[in-house]
Design a protein around this motif. Structure first.
Motif, short mmCIF file in Angstrom:
data_model
loop_
_atom_site.label_atom_id
_atom_site.label_comp_id
_atom_site.label_asym_id
_atom_site.label_seq_id
_atom_site.Cartn_x
_atom_site.Cartn_y
_atom_site.Cartn_z
N PRO A 135 -9.47 7.06 -0.98
CA PRO A 135 -10.74 7.80 -1.01
C PRO A 135 -10.57 9.26 -1.40
CG PRO A 135 -10.48 6.61 1.07
CD PRO A 135 -9.18 6.52 0.35
N TYR A 136 -9.47 9.87 -0.98
CA TYR A 136 -9.25 11.28 -1.30
C TYR A 136 -9.04 11.46 -2.81
CZ TYR A 136 -8.92 11.86 3.72
OH TYR A 136 -9.21 11.87 5.06
N LEU A 137 -8.32 10.49 -3.41
CA LEU A 137 -8.11 10.57 -4.86
C LEU A 137 -9.44 10.39 -5.61
CD1 LEU A 137 -4.78 8.61 -5.48
CD2 LEU A 137 -5.16 11.07 -5.54
N LEU A 138 -10.31 9.52 -5.08
CA LEU A 138 -11.62 9.30 -5.72
C LEU A 138 -12.48 10.56 -5.64
CD1 LEU A 138 -12.48 5.65 -4.56
CD2 LEU A 138 -11.74 6.42 -6.84
N VAL A 139 -12.47 11.21 -4.48
CA VAL A 139 -13.27 12.44 -4.33
C VAL A 139 -12.74 13.51 -5.29
CG1 VAL A 139 -13.91 14.32 -2.77
CG2 VAL A 139 -13.96 11.96 -1.96
N GLN A 173 -6.76 1.12 6.88
CA GLN A 173 -6.00 2.38 6.91
C GLN A 173 -4.84 2.40 5.93
OE1 GLN A 173 -6.37 5.52 8.03
NE2 GLN A 173 -8.34 4.56 8.33
N ASN A 174 -4.31 1.21 5.61
CA ASN A 174 -3.19 1.17 4.67
C ASN A 174 -3.53 1.88 3.36
OD1 ASN A 174 -1.36 -0.22 6.24
ND2 ASN A 174 -2.18 -2.22 5.67
N PHE A 175 -4.83 1.86 3.01
CA PHE A 175 -5.24 2.50 1.76
C PHE A 175 -6.12 3.73 2.00
CE2 PHE A 175 -4.42 -1.95 0.95
CZ PHE A 175 -3.64 -1.91 -0.18
N ALA A 176 -6.75 3.80 3.19
CA ALA A 176 -7.80 4.81 3.41
C ALA A 176 -7.27 6.23 3.55
CB ALA A 176 -8.62 4.44 4.64
N PHE A 177 -5.96 6.39 3.63
CA PHE A 177 -5.45 7.76 3.78
C PHE A 177 -5.15 8.40 2.43
CE2 PHE A 177 -1.71 5.16 3.54
CZ PHE A 177 -0.72 5.96 2.98
N PHE A 178 -5.25 7.63 1.35
CA PHE A 178 -5.05 8.28 0.04
C PHE A 178 -6.06 7.88 -1.02
CE2 PHE A 178 -2.68 5.03 -2.51
CZ PHE A 178 -2.41 4.09 -1.51
N ALA A 199 -6.09 19.94 -11.98
CA ALA A 199 -6.51 18.60 -11.55
C ALA A 199 -5.35 17.86 -10.88
CB ALA A 199 -7.03 17.80 -12.75
N TRP A 200 -4.17 17.90 -11.49
CA TRP A 200 -3.03 17.19 -10.90
C TRP A 200 -2.53 17.89 -9.64
CZ3 TRP A 200 -1.80 12.35 -11.54
CH2 TRP A 200 -2.23 11.70 -12.71
N GLY A 201 -2.70 19.22 -9.60
CA GLY A 201 -2.33 19.97 -8.40
C GLY A 201 -3.16 19.53 -7.21
N LEU A 202 -4.47 19.33 -7.46
CA LEU A 202 -5.34 18.86 -6.36
C LEU A 202 -4.93 17.47 -5.90
CD1 LEU A 202 -9.04 19.83 -7.18
CD2 LEU A 202 -7.55 20.70 -5.37
N ARG A 203 -4.62 16.61 -6.87
CA ARG A 203 -4.19 15.24 -6.50
C ARG A 203 -2.90 15.30 -5.67
NH1 ARG A 203 -5.48 14.17 -12.30
NH2 ARG A 203 -7.65 13.54 -12.18
N LEU A 204 -1.94 16.11 -6.15
CA LEU A 204 -0.66 16.20 -5.43
C LEU A 204 -0.88 16.75 -4.03
CD1 LEU A 204 2.39 15.93 -5.43
CD2 LEU A 204 2.56 18.23 -6.36
N PHE A 205 -1.77 17.74 -3.90
CA PHE A 205 -2.04 18.34 -2.60
C PHE A 205 -2.52 17.27 -1.60
CE2 PHE A 205 -5.31 20.20 0.25
CZ PHE A 205 -4.50 21.05 0.97
N TRP A 206 -3.53 16.48 -1.99
CA TRP A 206 -4.08 15.49 -1.06
C TRP A 206 -3.08 14.36 -0.80
CZ3 TRP A 206 -7.60 16.68 2.23
CH2 TRP A 206 -8.47 17.73 1.93
N LEU A 207 -2.29 14.02 -1.82
CA LEU A 207 -1.28 12.98 -1.60
C LEU A 207 -0.18 13.48 -0.67
CD1 LEU A 207 -1.09 11.59 -5.23
CD2 LEU A 207 -1.74 10.27 -3.20
N ALA A 221 0.84 -1.21 0.00
CA ALA A 221 0.00 0.00 0.00
C ALA A 221 0.87 1.25 0.00
CB ALA A 221 -0.92 -0.01 1.22
N PHE A 222 1.91 1.26 0.85
CA PHE A 222 2.77 2.44 0.93
C PHE A 222 3.57 2.63 -0.36
CE2 PHE A 222 3.16 4.00 5.55
CZ PHE A 222 1.85 3.66 5.82
N PHE A 223 3.96 1.50 -0.98
CA PHE A 223 4.69 1.61 -2.26
C PHE A 223 3.78 2.25 -3.31
CE2 PHE A 223 7.05 0.54 -6.01
CZ PHE A 223 8.37 0.55 -5.58
N LEU A 224 2.50 1.80 -3.33
CA LEU A 224 1.52 2.36 -4.26
C LEU A 224 1.34 3.86 -4.00
CD1 LEU A 224 -0.68 1.85 -6.43
CD2 LEU A 224 -2.29 1.44 -4.55
N TYR A 225 1.28 4.20 -2.71
CA TYR A 225 1.16 5.61 -2.32
C TYR A 225 2.36 6.41 -2.85
CZ TYR A 225 1.41 9.60 0.95
OH TYR A 225 1.53 10.85 1.51
N GLY A 226 3.54 5.84 -2.71
CA GLY A 226 4.76 6.51 -3.21
C GLY A 226 4.67 6.71 -4.72
N LEU A 227 4.19 5.69 -5.44
CA LEU A 227 4.07 5.79 -6.89
C LEU A 227 3.09 6.90 -7.26
CD1 LEU A 227 3.87 2.17 -8.37
CD2 LEU A 227 5.63 3.91 -8.76
#
Ligand code: HEM
Length: 227
Positions: free
Chosen positions: A203-207, A196-201, A153-161, A124-130
């Motif tokens: 859902p935010y990307l989906l929104v 939680q391994n996935f829930a911190f990034f 659009a990418w700025g918003l993604r980067l912000f939440w990540l 999960a963390f590796f995916l988050y890093g990618l």
């Protein structure tokens, strides 16, 4: 009047954000101190004896990641963006570099040392890093191509990540306050930990995706009615 309200709301959000960030930054600085000490491996499981690359990756990771979280909210402030465009560009370049370094260092550390939560957390963390790495590259690419919609659009993604690491801890803090830690284990093997391994990034990307699509459709609608 509207602008004043928005400014006040932004100020309150920033103040709350930076207050909650204080313990996180203090922890990061403490970990850097440990990483630089002679007996780092005795003080934290994140460091190991005779593992220069892994230890250096973790040190660089914490330093770049902490700077990234502290600085990224400023990049979204409308006033700064519109009135001080050169500052926006200079800070943006720095943030992209910090995000690339944070992601790369994390993705170097994971195969070398694994994570405290085992394979699911590592994946999960590796995916988050990618995701962080890709968003940083794309936001820069869109800016250079002068694609405003894409850059937004990418700025918003980067912000939440970029806030992901803070969100991860925020979720845990709120969950422990509300439930006393239901479904969470010290070795991160509980159901809450697995989610939680996935829930911190994710859902935010989906929104963000829904938000971006809605804005795009609304824009096309305007174009269709106002040629
Ligand atoms: C975006 C800002 C980030 C910040 C501020 C940050 C900060 C930190 C800090 C302070 C630690 C030490 C944790 C501790 O003391 O227990 C840490 C650990 C770690 N980080 Fe990050 N990080 C960020 C992003 C990422 C990304 C994108 C990845 C994925 C590549 C990642 C992967 C890891 C891993 C694998 C660990 C070790 C986990 C363990 O086994 O305990 N981090 N990070």
């Amino acid at each position: 009047m509207r602008i004043r309200h928005t400014g006040l709301a932004t100020g309150v959000w920033l103040a709350v954000f930076y207050l909650t960030l204080l313990p996180f930054v203090a922890h990061g600085v403490g970990m850097i101190g440990i990483g630089l000490s002679e007996d780092a491996a005795q003080q934290s499981y994140l460091f190991a004896d005779d593992q220069f690359v892994g230890n250096a990756a973790m040190l660089v990771h914490i330093l770049a990641g902490t700077l990234l979280v502290v600085l990224v909210p400023l990049q979204l402030l409308k006033g700064l963006r519109l009135e001080y465009n050169r500052l926006h560009r200079a800070m943006g370049t720095g943030l992209v570099a910090l995000a690339l370094i944070t992601g790369l260092a994390g993705m170097t550390y994971i195969p070398l040392r694994g994570t405290i939560g085992g394979p699911v957390m590592s994946a999960a963390f590796f995916l988050y890093g990618l995701c962080l790495f890709t968003a940083a590259l794309m936001v820069a690419r869109m800016a250079l191509a002068r694609d405003r919609a894409g850059h937004w659009a990418w700025g918003l993604r980067l912000f939440w990540l970029a806030l992901g690491s803070w969100l991860y801890r925020l979720h845990y803090t709120l969950w422990y306050l509300l439930t006393g830690g239901l479904g969470s284990e010290p070795d991160f093997s509980g159901p809450f930990d697995l989610v939680q391994n996935f829930a911190f990034f994710v859902p935010y990307l989906l929104v963000v995706q829904v938000w971006v699509s809605n804005r795009r459709n609304a824009h096309h609608g305007t174009l269709a009615t106002n040629p």
